[in-house]
Design a protein around this motif. Structure first.
Motif, PDB file in Angstrom:
ATOM      1  N   PHE A 209       8.958  11.106 -13.275  1.00 21.37           N
ATOM      2  CA  PHE A 209       9.381   9.706 -13.365  1.00 21.37           C
ATOM      3  C   PHE A 209       9.418   9.034 -12.002  1.00 21.37           C
ATOM      4  O   PHE A 209       9.601   9.667 -10.966  1.00 21.37           O
ATOM      5  CB  PHE A 209      10.755   9.578 -14.051  1.00 21.37           C
ATOM      6  CG  PHE A 209      11.942   9.768 -13.131  1.00 21.37           C
ATOM      7  CD1 PHE A 209      12.331  11.030 -12.712  1.00 21.37           C
ATOM      8  CD2 PHE A 209      12.671   8.669 -12.688  1.00 21.37           C
ATOM      9  CE1 PHE A 209      13.422  11.208 -11.857  1.00 21.37           C
ATOM     10  CE2 PHE A 209      13.774   8.831 -11.836  1.00 21.37           C
ATOM     11  CZ  PHE A 209      14.143  10.102 -11.425  1.00 21.37           C
ATOM     12  N   TRP A 210       9.164   7.732 -12.029  1.00 22.88           N
ATOM     13  CA  TRP A 210       9.457   6.821 -10.917  1.00 22.88           C
ATOM     14  C   TRP A 210       9.698   5.467 -11.556  1.00 22.88           C
ATOM     15  O   TRP A 210       9.514   5.324 -12.776  1.00 22.88           O
ATOM     16  CB  TRP A 210       8.308   6.781  -9.881  1.00 22.88           C
ATOM     17  CG  TRP A 210       7.006   6.181 -10.346  1.00 22.88           C
ATOM     18  CD1 TRP A 210       6.064   6.795 -11.134  1.00 22.88           C
ATOM     19  CD2 TRP A 210       6.512   4.860 -10.066  1.00 22.88           C
ATOM     20  NE1 TRP A 210       5.015   5.935 -11.354  1.00 22.88           N
ATOM     21  CE2 TRP A 210       5.255   4.749 -10.706  1.00 22.88           C
ATOM     22  CE3 TRP A 210       6.993   3.773  -9.328  1.00 22.88           C
ATOM     23  CZ2 TRP A 210       4.488   3.574 -10.644  1.00 22.88           C
ATOM     24  CZ3 TRP A 210       6.220   2.617  -9.265  1.00 22.88           C
ATOM     25  CH2 TRP A 210       4.987   2.533  -9.921  1.00 22.88           C
ATOM     26  N   LEU A 211      10.162   4.490 -10.789  1.00 23.70           N
ATOM     27  CA  LEU A 211      10.478   3.184 -11.363  1.00 23.70           C
ATOM     28  C   LEU A 211       9.799   2.085 -10.566  1.00 23.70           C
ATOM     29  O   LEU A 211       9.864   2.074  -9.334  1.00 23.70           O
ATOM     30  CB  LEU A 211      11.999   2.939 -11.336  1.00 23.70           C
ATOM     31  CG  LEU A 211      12.873   4.010 -12.001  1.00 23.70           C
ATOM     32  CD1 LEU A 211      14.347   3.676 -11.809  1.00 23.70           C
ATOM     33  CD2 LEU A 211      12.545   4.151 -13.489  1.00 23.70           C
TER      34      LEU A 211
ATOM     35  N   ILE B 265       4.233   9.698 -17.918  1.00 26.65           N
ATOM     36  CA  ILE B 265       5.065   9.441 -16.738  1.00 26.65           C
ATOM     37  C   ILE B 265       6.124   8.436 -17.155  1.00 26.65           C
ATOM     38  O   ILE B 265       5.799   7.319 -17.578  1.00 26.65           O
ATOM     39  CB  ILE B 265       4.209   8.866 -15.583  1.00 26.65           C
ATOM     40  CG1 ILE B 265       3.131   9.872 -15.171  1.00 26.65           C
ATOM     41  CG2 ILE B 265       5.091   8.486 -14.386  1.00 26.65           C
ATOM     42  CD1 ILE B 265       1.940   9.239 -14.464  1.00 26.65           C
ATOM     43  N   PHE B 266       7.389   8.825 -17.044  1.00 23.66           N
ATOM     44  CA  PHE B 266       8.457   7.906 -17.430  1.00 23.66           C
ATOM     45  C   PHE B 266       8.599   6.824 -16.370  1.00 23.66           C
ATOM     46  O   PHE B 266       8.616   7.103 -15.172  1.00 23.66           O
ATOM     47  CB  PHE B 266       9.783   8.651 -17.619  1.00 23.66           C
ATOM     48  CG  PHE B 266      10.853   7.773 -18.202  1.00 23.66           C
ATOM     49  CD1 PHE B 266      11.071   7.750 -19.569  1.00 23.66           C
ATOM     50  CD2 PHE B 266      11.599   6.940 -17.387  1.00 23.66           C
ATOM     51  CE1 PHE B 266      12.040   6.909 -20.121  1.00 23.66           C
ATOM     52  CE2 PHE B 266      12.562   6.085 -17.925  1.00 23.66           C
ATOM     53  CZ  PHE B 266      12.787   6.077 -19.290  1.00 23.66           C
ATOM     54  N   ASN B 267       8.750   5.575 -16.832  1.00 22.89           N
ATOM     55  CA  ASN B 267       8.932   4.450 -15.926  1.00 22.89           C
ATOM     56  C   ASN B 267       9.584   3.329 -16.728  1.00 22.89           C
ATOM     57  O   ASN B 267       9.897   3.494 -17.911  1.00 22.89           O
ATOM     58  CB  ASN B 267       7.568   3.995 -15.353  1.00 22.89           C
ATOM     59  CG  ASN B 267       7.682   3.256 -14.025  1.00 22.89           C
ATOM     60  OD1 ASN B 267       8.546   2.408 -13.831  1.00 22.89           O
ATOM     61  ND2 ASN B 267       6.798   3.591 -13.097  1.00 22.89           N
ATOM     62  N   LEU B 268       9.773   2.196 -16.089  1.00 22.65           N
ATOM     63  CA  LEU B 268      10.218   1.006 -16.788  1.00 22.65           C
ATOM     64  C   LEU B 268       8.994   0.262 -17.307  1.00 22.65           C
ATOM     65  O   LEU B 268       7.856   0.584 -16.954  1.00 22.65           O
ATOM     66  CB  LEU B 268      11.009   0.093 -15.840  1.00 22.65           C
ATOM     67  CG  LEU B 268      12.237   0.717 -15.169  1.00 22.65           C
ATOM     68  CD1 LEU B 268      12.891  -0.295 -14.231  1.00 22.65           C
ATOM     69  CD2 LEU B 268      13.225   1.222 -16.199  1.00 22.65           C
ATOM     70  N   GLY B 269       9.232  -0.771 -18.134  1.00 21.69           N
ATOM     71  CA  GLY B 269       8.136  -1.623 -18.593  1.00 21.69           C
ATOM     72  C   GLY B 269       7.868  -2.771 -17.637  1.00 21.69           C
ATOM     73  O   GLY B 269       6.906  -3.530 -17.796  1.00 21.69           O
ATOM     74  N   HIS B 270       8.728  -2.941 -16.631  1.00 22.14           N
ATOM     75  CA  HIS B 270       8.549  -3.918 -15.546  1.00 22.14           C
ATOM     76  C   HIS B 270       9.526  -3.491 -14.463  1.00 22.14           C
ATOM     77  O   HIS B 270      10.180  -2.457 -14.617  1.00 22.14           O
ATOM     78  CB  HIS B 270       8.812  -5.333 -16.064  1.00 22.14           C
ATOM     79  CG  HIS B 270       8.216  -6.421 -15.202  1.00 22.14           C
ATOM     80  ND1 HIS B 270       8.509  -7.748 -15.351  1.00 22.14           N
ATOM     81  CD2 HIS B 270       7.346  -6.363 -14.157  1.00 22.14           C
ATOM     82  CE1 HIS B 270       7.834  -8.470 -14.470  1.00 22.14           C
ATOM     83  NE2 HIS B 270       7.115  -7.639 -13.727  1.00 22.14           N
ATOM     84  N   GLY B 271       9.649  -4.256 -13.374  1.00 27.32           N
ATOM     85  CA  GLY B 271      10.441  -3.793 -12.240  1.00 27.32           C
ATOM     86  C   GLY B 271      11.953  -3.784 -12.465  1.00 27.32           C
ATOM     87  O   GLY B 271      12.477  -4.543 -13.283  1.00 27.32           O
TER      88      GLY B 271
END
Ligand SMILES: Cc1c2[nH]c(c1CCC(=O)O)Cc1[nH]c(c(CCC(=O)O)c1C)Cc1[nH]c(c(CCC(=O)O)c1C)Cc1[nH]c(c(C)c1CCC(=O)O)C2
Length: 341
Positions: free
Chosen positions: A15-17, A311-317
């Motif tokens: 993961f990263w964001l 890869i886990f992330n957000l859908g935007h910042g």
């Protein structure tokens, strides 16, 4: 993260964001005040390296994203740029072919040299197992800011130029394709192990113009970068593409795709090729809200993508009002998976 990008399904996804560094962190705000302007932060390798590392120290993400901004590209082409407090970026707008003469490639790499220096330093400053991500805005999104002169609700100026004078507008897009491919190659040569193309405003176009101004320029950039760096994975993020996500992944040549918040994970799991690595897509507001809803939404995404490269992330910042503890809660849950939080 590189294993996931190579097509491996991991029991615990990396993961990263997006926007993992930024104003929600007190240590960022402190350094930002010291740097003076936001652009001083981006163009000073001492500051940019430090800001890149800040979220990693707190949360141990699997990837570090270069600290910079997508709008350094028009800035390096000579378009005046300022970030106004509370208003976001402002550029002197370019609205037609005649005004393209204000842009020049002459000082492009010279202006961006501090960005390359930041990446070189990051290759040794981040932990060995942490992936270094470079990035650029995709031509359509950069053109949106260049033509509107900043953010916009309707994107009416840029659309009217693209629809009314496609040959003229193509000259701007062609220039952006060329310099963006060059910029990404220089980032890879400075140490970026993967690069992401942010197309934040892809979703404002109907399907025909979407193919011409989103998919086609992305395809050309991917081909140009792959010709020089065939083994560096490229992540595309056509935010808001909706059903056109399928065409985008089929035709752009990207190695992985970032999903925005509106995409149903179950739809994506069913409709995007099973070997395609996907990234996303927790709602950043869910992260700001925190608590049980955040934990449940996170589990739902992890389950939907459990058996594919993910890869886990957000859908935007990350948004500015996000409590840093919520990011710590999320990181803990992700590290424990597949054991439930
Ligand atoms: C559209 C866009 C921009 N920039 C970016 C995009 C694409 C992604 C998206 O859709 O959000 C990308 C971006 N911007 C920033 C990064 C750094 C890396 C990261 O942590 O993800 C990245 C990858 C830092 C930033 N870029 C900006 C900040 C805030 C600047 C400050 O400290 O005042 C940061 C940390 C400024 C910026 N830059 C931009 C806007 C609209 C703004 C103003 C909005 C805001 O103030 O939040 C343009």
């Amino acid at each position: 993260m590189l294993a996931a990008l190579a097509g491996e399904a991991r029991a615990r996804p990396p993961f990263w964001l997006m926007r993992q560094a930024g104003r929600y962190l007190p240590e960022y705000r402190e350094l930002r005040a010291k740097a003076g302007s936001f652009l001083d932060l981006c163009y000073n390798p001492d500051f940019a390296v430090e800001v890149t590392l800040q979220p990693l120290r707190r949360y141990g993400m699997d990837a570090a994203i270069l600290f910079s901004d997508i709008l350094v590209v028009p800035h390096a082409l000579g378009q005046p740029l300022a970030y106004l407090e509370g208003e976001g970026p402002k550029l002197d707008p370019i609205r037609n072919v005649a005004e393209l003469s204000r842009l020049s490639k002459d000082r492009f790499h010279q202006t961006l040299a501090p960005v390359y220096e930041t990446l070189r330093r990051l290759t040794t400053a981040i932990p060995d197992q942490t992936t270094l991500i470079g990035f650029a805005g995709a031509p359509w999104t950069i053109a949106c800011y260049m033509v509107e002169g900043g953010g916009s609700k309707e994107y009416a100026h840029v659309k009217r130029w693209a629809y009314g004078d496609p040959e003229g507008f193509a000259r701007l897009i062609d220039l952006l394709v060329e310099v963006t491919a060059d910029y990404l190659c220089a980032q890879i040569e400075a140490g970026a192990e993967t690069v992401q193309l942010f197309d934040s405003w892809a979703g404002v176009l109907p399907i025909g113009p979407f193919r011409r101004w989103v998919i086609e320029p992305t395809r050309r950039i991917v081909a140009l970068v792959k010709a020089r760096h065939p083994n560096t994975p490229i992540i595309g993020f056509p935010r808001g593409a909706g059903h056109a996500y399928e065409d985008y992944v089929a035709d752009s040549g990207v190695d992985a795709v970032g999903l925005d918040t509106t995409v149903s994970p179950l739809w994506a799991a069913r409709n995007l090729q099973t070997r395609l690595p996907v990234q996303g897509n927790l709602d950043p507001i869910m992260l700001a809200a925190g608590g049980k809803a955040l934990a449940a939404a996170t589990d739902e995404i992890l389950e939907a993508f459990a058996n594919r490269p993910f890869i886990f992330n957000l859908g935007h910042g990350v948004i500015q009002t996000t409590p840093p503890e919520h990011v710590a809660d999320l990181a803990r849950q992700l590290r424990r998976w597949p054991e439930r939080g």
